[in-house]
Each structure stands twice: as structure tokens, then as C-alpha cells.
Design an enzyme around this catalytic site. Structure first.
Site, PDB file in Angstrom:
ATOM      1  N   ASP A  40     -16.360 -37.991  66.747  1.00 38.50           N
ATOM      2  CA  ASP A  40     -15.272 -38.015  65.460  1.00 38.50           C
ATOM      3  C   ASP A  40     -16.250 -38.030  64.225  1.00 38.50           C
ATOM      4  OD1 ASP A  40     -13.193 -38.033  66.827  1.00 38.50           O
ATOM      5  OD2 ASP A  40     -12.850 -40.316  66.875  1.00 38.50           O
ATOM      6  N   LEU A  90      -7.815 -12.345  53.425  1.00 35.73           N
ATOM      7  CA  LEU A  90      -8.657 -11.284  53.318  1.00 35.73           C
ATOM      8  C   LEU A  90     -10.028 -11.642  53.096  1.00 35.73           C
ATOM      9  CD1 LEU A  90      -6.336  -9.772  50.255  1.00 35.73           C
ATOM     10  CD2 LEU A  90      -6.440  -8.988  52.866  1.00 35.73           C
ATOM     11  N   LYS A 121      -4.271 -10.718  42.621  1.00 41.16           N
ATOM     12  CA  LYS A 121      -4.137 -11.840  43.545  1.00 41.16           C
ATOM     13  C   LYS A 121      -3.547 -13.071  42.913  1.00 41.16           C
ATOM     14  CE  LYS A 121      -7.341 -13.630  47.031  1.00 41.16           C
ATOM     15  NZ  LYS A 121      -6.855 -14.950  47.185  1.00 41.16           N
ATOM     16  N   TYR A 240       6.577 -12.803  44.777  1.00 40.70           N
ATOM     17  CA  TYR A 240       6.434 -11.417  45.080  1.00 40.70           C
ATOM     18  C   TYR A 240       5.938 -11.035  46.262  1.00 40.70           C
ATOM     19  CZ  TYR A 240       5.984 -11.046  39.638  1.00 40.70           C
ATOM     20  OH  TYR A 240       6.124 -10.832  38.334  1.00 40.70           O
ATOM     21  N   LYS A 330     -12.778 -11.819  43.820  1.00 44.05           N
ATOM     22  CA  LYS A 330     -12.605 -13.222  43.205  1.00 44.05           C
ATOM     23  C   LYS A 330     -13.083 -13.082  41.787  1.00 44.05           C
ATOM     24  CE  LYS A 330     -10.807 -16.342  46.474  1.00 44.05           C
ATOM     25  NZ  LYS A 330     -10.381 -17.730  46.520  1.00 44.05           N
ATOM     26  N   CYS A 424     -11.743 -48.717  14.452  1.00 47.86           N
ATOM     27  CA  CYS A 424     -12.370 -47.741  13.833  1.00 47.86           C
ATOM     28  C   CYS A 424     -13.741 -47.412  14.323  1.00 47.86           C
ATOM     29  CB  CYS A 424     -12.339 -47.162  12.372  1.00 47.86           C
ATOM     30  SG  CYS A 424     -13.192 -45.657  12.024  1.00 47.86           S
ATOM     31  N   CYS A 443      -7.320 -44.618  11.205  1.00 49.91           N
ATOM     32  CA  CYS A 443      -8.022 -45.593  10.614  1.00 49.91           C
ATOM     33  C   CYS A 443      -7.718 -45.541   9.080  1.00 49.91           C
ATOM     34  CB  CYS A 443      -9.477 -44.971  10.377  1.00 49.91           C
ATOM     35  SG  CYS A 443     -10.616 -46.004   9.215  1.00 49.91           S
ATOM     36  N   CYS A 449     -14.295 -44.822   4.836  1.00 49.79           N
ATOM     37  CA  CYS A 449     -14.704 -44.702   5.979  1.00 49.79           C
ATOM     38  C   CYS A 449     -15.624 -43.457   6.274  1.00 49.79           C
ATOM     39  CB  CYS A 449     -13.546 -44.424   7.009  1.00 49.79           C
ATOM     40  SG  CYS A 449     -13.861 -43.977   8.843  1.00 49.79           S
TER      41      CYS A 449
END
Length: 762
Positions: A40, A90, A121, A240, A330, A424, A443, A449
DNA sequence: CACCCTCGAGTTCA
DNA sequence: CTCGAGGGTG
């Protein structure tokens, strides 16, 4: 570098193949003869390694991988179905060279001139449909290729899969096994995920998972409402078909004709399949859809090339795993996995606080990605990602990186949830929503700031603002950066047009690491610093005047006992600021950073009022009388003007010489439309049009009396598209709007629609 | 009021 | 590029 990762990839591919073969063999012997040929622990270790590799290289994933079929076999839920004919997978190739080589070989093996059938594909779920005398009797997933799961009952609700074939009964074979791909269209997927999150369920990471999850839902134990939901989801699946299983003596000679036949039976076939007469055409198809990949209705991970002639299929046969007459190419993956190292928050120019993901850098669709926005707290929760997770990353529209969701299998024990900060990160002010019930935290410290001031200054210099070449992200930061030894010259944008060379040259910027935000430490242990506005600095003792003549010439600025030579950048900035003072009024309005007032609204206001003074004098009602300005924008302007420090910006800029007016404007009121060849027409310019800049094209449209819109809709009259045009061009083609190239665009500008009447196609 | 256009804002990397 | 939201129109 590319070479290195290619080698890594090849090695992984070899190992994946070996592991799959080994695991399949072990599993086979266990299932068929009940003999355990491996411990296992060994088995688990091999499986874990395979999982790891598939996670690292998602392009190597495969539907018949033991990681999906053996361990994850859901045989207790669905009855197993023996396929009439083995569902082969394939063979894959991962580069154009490999594909080309395969095509050459197949061409030769088939003895010369082969017609190819190319198709997309689909990244979905393979399905086998058995029709007996035209009636659907069995639907099964692929499973391990030999045995699949019986999903006949669920398929009943899939509208795309007919229960009964169309046409005369006698025309159908007694029994026929049709193969296809079940998937979600991207628009359906988006809608589905929206509903999932709405009803409080977690969103699917991608369309394939959604399709797989939907098809394999169980009806047992569901109440009527949930049953309805399940059927609704099934109903939205698409399919399809792309082939037929066992079929003796088919009545047609080519695969493409098989598709025609299937279509005649009422089975949906892909609109993208194409017969190619040469290898060049095949490669052209691969390239074409590589570019259009993002605008296809479904997710696709590659191209399948089949030999069209059915006799050749027979002749070439198959290996134990795959047919010899087809290949899958691919594409480089647009989805990859990487580790989410952290979630940080940024503060935008409007004070909005946005969390963003910091990831282990990965290649996606041609560039290395480290960051991706997560928009807001709710989105982080919806996506369900924890810090430490392995996440799925892609580029939306091939440009903007997007985190799709976590890979739950790989979630570490110590993964932690993101907690939105309450302060902030830049100025420490307590964050709060702008309005009641607003998701976005902001803020509140708009005036001082540093992040907001920096953002606003950057916006002033941007292309849509005053378009100040020398004032970009870096310069804006340098001008407002609070941690330099000297006081930063700008605490707000009010002082921007008062800047003097003497203020600029002393500026020292600490170079920060893009990843951590920590100051970069040089080898000698000191933080690395830059002086963007000066190239040299020399200190003289107090009271001395003994500079050389050359130094005197080079030293344009003197401050205390330090002599600086300003950089080109500093001079450029001041020149550009000078020019900006008399730029168009609408740009100066945009530069004020009034909420909801961007280039378009600012243009409307500038055209109508002609000066900032006239805008200030107008009531909310008068403002909203302007076309394109409604009550919200009008209110936003009025509100902005009540703030003292905003008025100070106007006053100090005006005092510094900013014009804030359109010369010779007749005064408030509607300006007559420019009469020109394009009067009454809406034109969209996209891509790079030879001889025009992006802005230049827009200006030219407006100068000719037309409307320059940013997006294509039914109301668009013409689209001028150059190379590199993307979705706008696609949209124009969909809507049948005439598309012009740069030359056609020039003709249109000069002679109006009549000049291009014969060019305009469709 | 329900739609469809647009616009504005935030965003990534080379 | 995409999202959400403002503006205009039927």
C-alpha cells in the site's frame, strides 16, 4: 531559461507516463485477479508523486489518469458500464515541432497526400451515447476507458443531447455508439457561478469541474427544490459530438462526412471543425485558434488533428492507448497552479482598499506573474482561498492575471484565512465604507494619506489626464514619498505647479523590493537609494566659494553648501508642467480628481461651460443639464467644490498659471456639433492603426464631427481596426459592423461613409 | 422601470 | 480587460 523549463517539463512528462503505466498495471492486477503486487505504501507514494506532478504541470493532466479513474472512481454512486468499444485517449504533442513531425510521419505512413480534419479540443468531459434504432438507451462517462459510469438518467435533462435522433428510423444503424464532449459554454459557466455564490454555495474553479460536478450529481436524497436546481444545471450543459464508436461498413468515406451525418441526426457538432488540405493549413489552424482561444464559446486546451479518410483509420489502427490516425496538440496552458504566499492590501487614489494576492512567480501565457487583484473582501471569501493554498491562476483575456480558486487537495494544515485590516496600511487611518452597506472599505484620509496623494499625482500625469510625459508612477512616488531625509516637496497636489528645481534635486528615493515592500539593502549593508532629479552632488564647507568654473557651469542649483546638477528628468518635468498649464480645459478638469469625472464627462463639461469658473458658478441643476452628466456626477462636482483643500488646489494652480479655460469659448451652453464627414456617426478605433496613435485616432474622429466611442455596440457605425485588434474586432464581426483598416479609416475621415461604401463588407 | 450603452476605476507585465 | 454603476432611451 526557456530551455531549462523545457527540460524540466520533458523530464516530468516522462515520469508522469511511467507512473501512470505502473499505477494502471498495479490497479489492473488488483481489480482483475485480486492479486496485490505492491505494498500500500509504495502504491500511495507513486500516486502522491503523480498528483504532485500533475499539479505542477496541469497541461499533463489527463482524463484517464489513474489519479482520476482509479482512486476517484465513483463506482458506488453510479452503475458501471462496459463500453462497447474501448474509449481511447489521444496521444499528445506539446510543441509545433512535435506536431509537424507527427503530421509528416502520418502523411508518409498513409502513402502521400492526406486530407486532415482539424477541430478544437474541448476541455470538458468525454461521454458515450448509445442509440438503438435512433433512441438513446445508454449514456456513460469515459471512466478508465474500458468501464465508465452510467449517467443515462441525468442525461435526460441535458437539452443538448437528443433522446431521439432526427429522421427516418430505417436510416439509423440498429445500434450506434456516439462519442462527444460535455461542457459548459463560458457564458453559461459565468452565469452558473454567479448563481452558486448568490445561493451561498462555493463557485466552481473552472468550467470543466463545473461540467463534471453537474453531470455526476445524484438525485437521491434531494428535496424537490434541490432536484429542480440539479435539473436546471444539467439543462445548461452543452455537448458536441466528435465521433462514432464501433460501426461496421459506415455509409460514408470521411470523418468530416461522419460529422455531417451526425448533424443530420440532430446531434450538435462543433462549428469550428475544418478540413485542411495540407500540413501548412493545419499549422495555420493551430495558430489561428491559439490567438482566438479566449473568444471561443468554450474552454479549449488544444487542437485535435484527425486523418479525414476512414479507410486510413482502419489501415493505421491503434496502439493499446491511442489511435494512430489522430493526435492532440496541447497549447501552453493558460491555467497554472502556484502557491499563494500572502494577501496584501493596496490603497488606490480614491482611498479604496483592495486586497491582492502575492504568489510564487509562475509563467502564464507568456509572462511571469506574481500579483493578482482580489478586488475586495467578498471576492476573497467567494473564491475560498486561504494563505498557503495552491491556487489556480489564469490570465483573463490573456492579459490580466486572475486567481480562480484553491486546489483543495493541496491545502496545507496551516493555511490561514485572510483578515481584512481595519487600518489603512499607508497612513493608519481607520478604514470605513463610504456609504452604508458599501462592500468597499476606504481610507477616509483623502487629503494626506500618502497612497492617495501619490495616486492622484500619478493620475494627473496620466494619458487621460494632463498627459505629462515625465510624470508617471515612479516620479509621482518620488515627489510624494514621505520617508526621504528632506521633507517631501508635495504633501498634496496643490503644490504641483509651484515646483522649483531647488525642491526637486535634493529628493532621495529608497528603492523598495517589489515583492516585500521592504527597502532593498545593498551588498554594503546600506539601503539602496536613487536620486531621480540630480546626477551629481558635491558638498562644500560653509563659507567657501571655491568651486571650479566648470562646476559653476554644471551646477545649476545651489542649496546651503551642497551643489547639485539637475538630471534631464528634472528639467523635463518642469518643462512638461509648464506646457500642461495651457492644455485643454477637459484635461485640467480630469486632473482635479473629482469622482466620476473622467475624460468623457470632463469633455462634456468643458464643451458646455468653457471654463472652470463657469463650472463653479453652475448649480447642480445646471450641471446635470449637460448631456452625459446626470444628478450623481453633478452632485459629486458640487460636493467636491465645498471642500476647502480642494478649492486651495484650484487657487494655487490658477496662481501658478494653470489656465482652466478654453480660449474664445462663447460661454455656457450647447456647442453646435462640428460639421464634418462623420457628423452623426459613431466610430470605434482599435488595434494599432498605422499613422495614428490611439489618442490621435480618437481626435481625428471627433475633428471630423464623429463620436469616438470606446466599445463596440449596435450603435457603432464603423470600426477601424489595425493589427493587434482583439475582442472589439470580434464583436464588430459578430454584429456585422463594417470594419476598416488604416487606409480605409483615412478615406472615411476625409470623405465620410460614401468614400468607403465599396470597402465596407457586411 | 427596464433595458443597453458607456464610462470610470482598478489592474499586470515587459 | 473586466467589473460595477451612471446616464439615456423606449
Amino acid at each position: 531559461m526557456a530551455n531549462e523549463s523545457e527540460q524540466e517539463f520533458d523530464a516530468a512528462r516522462t515520469e508522469v507516463d511511467r507512473l501512470r503505466e505502473q499505477l494502471t498495471a498495479w490497479a489492473d492486477s488488483y481489480y482483475t485477479s485480486d492479486v496485490q503486487t505492491v505494498t500500500d505504501a509504495e502504491y500511495d507514494e507513486a500516486m502522491a508523486r503523480l498528483r504532485e506532478l500533475e499539479t505542477e504541470f496541469p497541461e499533463l493532466e489527463s482524463q484517464d489518469s489513474p489519479t482520476r479513474t482509479v482512486g476517484g472512481r465513483a463506482s458506488t454512486l453510479f452503475d458501471p458500464v462496459e463500453h462497447r468499444e474501448r474509449m481511447l485517449s489521444l496521444d499528445n504533442v506539446f510543441s509545433i515541432e512535435e506536431l509537424d513531425a507527427w503530421l509528416q510521419r502520418a502523411n508518409q505512413a498513409a502513402g502521400g497526400k492526406v486530407d486532415w480534419l482539424t477541430e478544437l479540443k474541448i476541455d470538458g468531459l468525454a461521454i458515450s451515447l448509445t442509440y438503438e434504432r435512433g433512441r438513446l438507451t445508454k449514456a456513460a462517462t469515459r471512466g478508465d476507458g474500458r468501464t465508465g459510469e452510467d449517467v443515462t438518467e441525468n442525461v435526460e435533462y441535458i437539452a443538448a443531447i437528443p433522446q431521439q435522433l432526427a429522421g427516418e428510423k430505417q436510416a439509423f444503424p440498429e445500434v450506434v455508439e456516439v462519442r462527444g464532449e460535455v461542457f459548459f459554454r463560458l457564458d453559461d459557466f459565468t452565469a452558473l457561478n454567479a448563481r452558486q455564490t448568490e445561493s451561498g454555495e462555493s463557485a466552481f474553479a473552472n468550467p470543466r469541474n463545473a461540467a463534471s460536478g453537474s453531470l455526476r450529481q445524484k438525485a437521491e436524497g434531494k428535496n424537490e427544490e434541490r432536484l429542480q436546481l440539479m435539473r436546471d444545471r444539467l439543462g445548461r450543459l452543452s455537448m458536441y459530438v466528435h465521433g462514432i464508436g464501433a460501426w461496421e461498413n459506415p455509409p460514408v468515406a470521411n470523418q468530416s462526412e461522419v460529422y455531417e451525418l451526425l448533424a443530420k441526426w440532430g446531434l450538435p457538432t462543433s462549428p469550428h471543425a475544418r478540413v485542411c488540405k495540407s500540413i501548412e493549413e493545419v499549422l495555420g489552424f493551430v495558430e489561428e485558434f491559439g490567438e482566438r482561444r479566449a473568444s471561443i464559446e468554450h474552454q479549449l486546451d488544444g487542437i485535435v488533428v484527425k486523418i479525414d479518410n476512414l479507410d486510413l483509420h482502419e489501415e493505421l489502427g491503434a496502439t493499446s492507448r491511442a489511435p494512430r490516425w489522430a493526435i492532440a496538440y496541447k497549447y501552453p496552458p493558460e491555467e497554472v497552479h502556484t502557491e499563494l504566499l500572502g494577501i496584501r492590501v493596496g490603497v488606490g487614489r480614491t482611498g479604496r482598499v483592495t486586497p491582492y494576492a502575492v504568489m510564487r512567480p509562475v509563467e502564464v501565457a507568456g509572462s511571469t506573474v506574481t500579483f493578482a487583484t482580489l478586488h475586495n473582501q467578498d471576492v476573497v471569501r467567494q473564491k475560498g482561498v486561504l494563505i498557503g493554498d495552491t491556487v489556480v491562476l489564469r490570465k483573463a483575456g490573456d492579459v490580466i492575471p486572475e486567481v480562480l480558486g484553491p486546489v483543495l487537495d493541496k491545502r496545507p494544515e496551516d493555511a490561514t484565512e485572510f483578515v481584512m485590516p481595519t487600518k489603512c496600511p499607508e497612513c493608519g487611518a481607520t478604514l470605513r465604507p463610504m456609504k452604508e452597506g458599501d462592500v468597499d472599505l476606504r481610507c477616509p484620509n483623502a487629503r494626506s494619506c500618502p497612497a492617495q496623494v501619490r495616486g492622484r499625482v500619478e493620475h494627473i500625469g496620466s494619458r487621460n489626464g494632463l498627459d505629462i510625459e515625465a510624470l508617471g508612477e515612479v516620479t509621482a512616488a518620488a515627489l510624494t514619498q514621505p520617508d526621504v531625509p528632506e521633507t517631501p516637496p508635495l504633501t498634496t497636489e496643490a503644490g504641483l505647479f509651484e515646483l522649483q528645481l531647488e525642491q526637486l534635486v535634493p529628493i532621495v528615493v529608497t528603492v523598495r523590493d517589489a515583492d516585500t515592500g521592504e527597502p532593498r539593502i545593498d551588498d554594503d549593508g546600506t539601503p539602496r537609494q536613487r536620486t531621480p532629479f540630480r546626477v551629481g552632488k558635491k558638498t562644500y564647507p560653509p563659507g567657501t566659494e571655491d568651486m571650479t568654473a566648470a562646476e559653476r557651469r554644471a551646477a545649476k542649483v545651489r542649496k546651503d553648501h551642497v551643489v547639485y546638477s539637475p538630471s534631464k528628468q528634472a528639467e523635463k518635468l518642469l518643462e512638461e508642467l509648464e506646457k500642461a498649464k495651457t492644455k485643454e480645459l477637459w484635461r485640467q478638469l480630469v486632473a482635479l480628481n473629482i469622482r466620476h469625472v473622467g475624460p468623457v464627462a470632463a469633455r462634456a463639461l468643458a464643451d458646455w461651460f468653457g471654463s472652470l469658473a463657469a463650472v463653479r458658478a453652475a448649480s447642480v441643476e445646471e450641471l446635470s443639464a449637460v448631456e452625459g452628466v446626470g444628478p450623481i456626477i453633478a452632485e459629486s462636482i458640487a460636493q467636491w467644490l465645498t471642500e476647502d483643500w480642494h478649492v486651495e488646489i484650484i487657487d494655487r494652480w490658477t496662481a501658478a498659471g494653470v489656465r482652466f479655460a478654453t480660449p474664445e469659448h462663447p460661454g455656457p451652453g450647447k456647442i453646435e456639433d462640428v460639421e464634418g464627414p462623420l457628423t452623426g456617426l459613431t466610430v470605434v478605433a482599435t488595434g494599432s492603426l498605422e499613422g495614428f496613435t490611439r489618442e490621435g485616432a480618437k481626435e481625428a474622429i471627433i475633428a471630423a464631427g464623429g463620436k469616438a466611442a470606446g466599445s463596440v455596440s449596435k450603435k457603432t457605425d464603423f470600426v477601424a481596426a489595425g493589427p493587434g485588434a482583439g475582442s472589439k474586432l470580434t464583436k464588430a464581426e459578430e454584429l456585422g459592423i463594417p470594419v476598416l483598416d488604416a487606409d480605409g479609416f483615412r478615406l472615411l475621415l476625409e470623405g465620410g461613409p460614401a468614400a468607403v461604401a465599396d470597402l465596407a463588407i457586411g
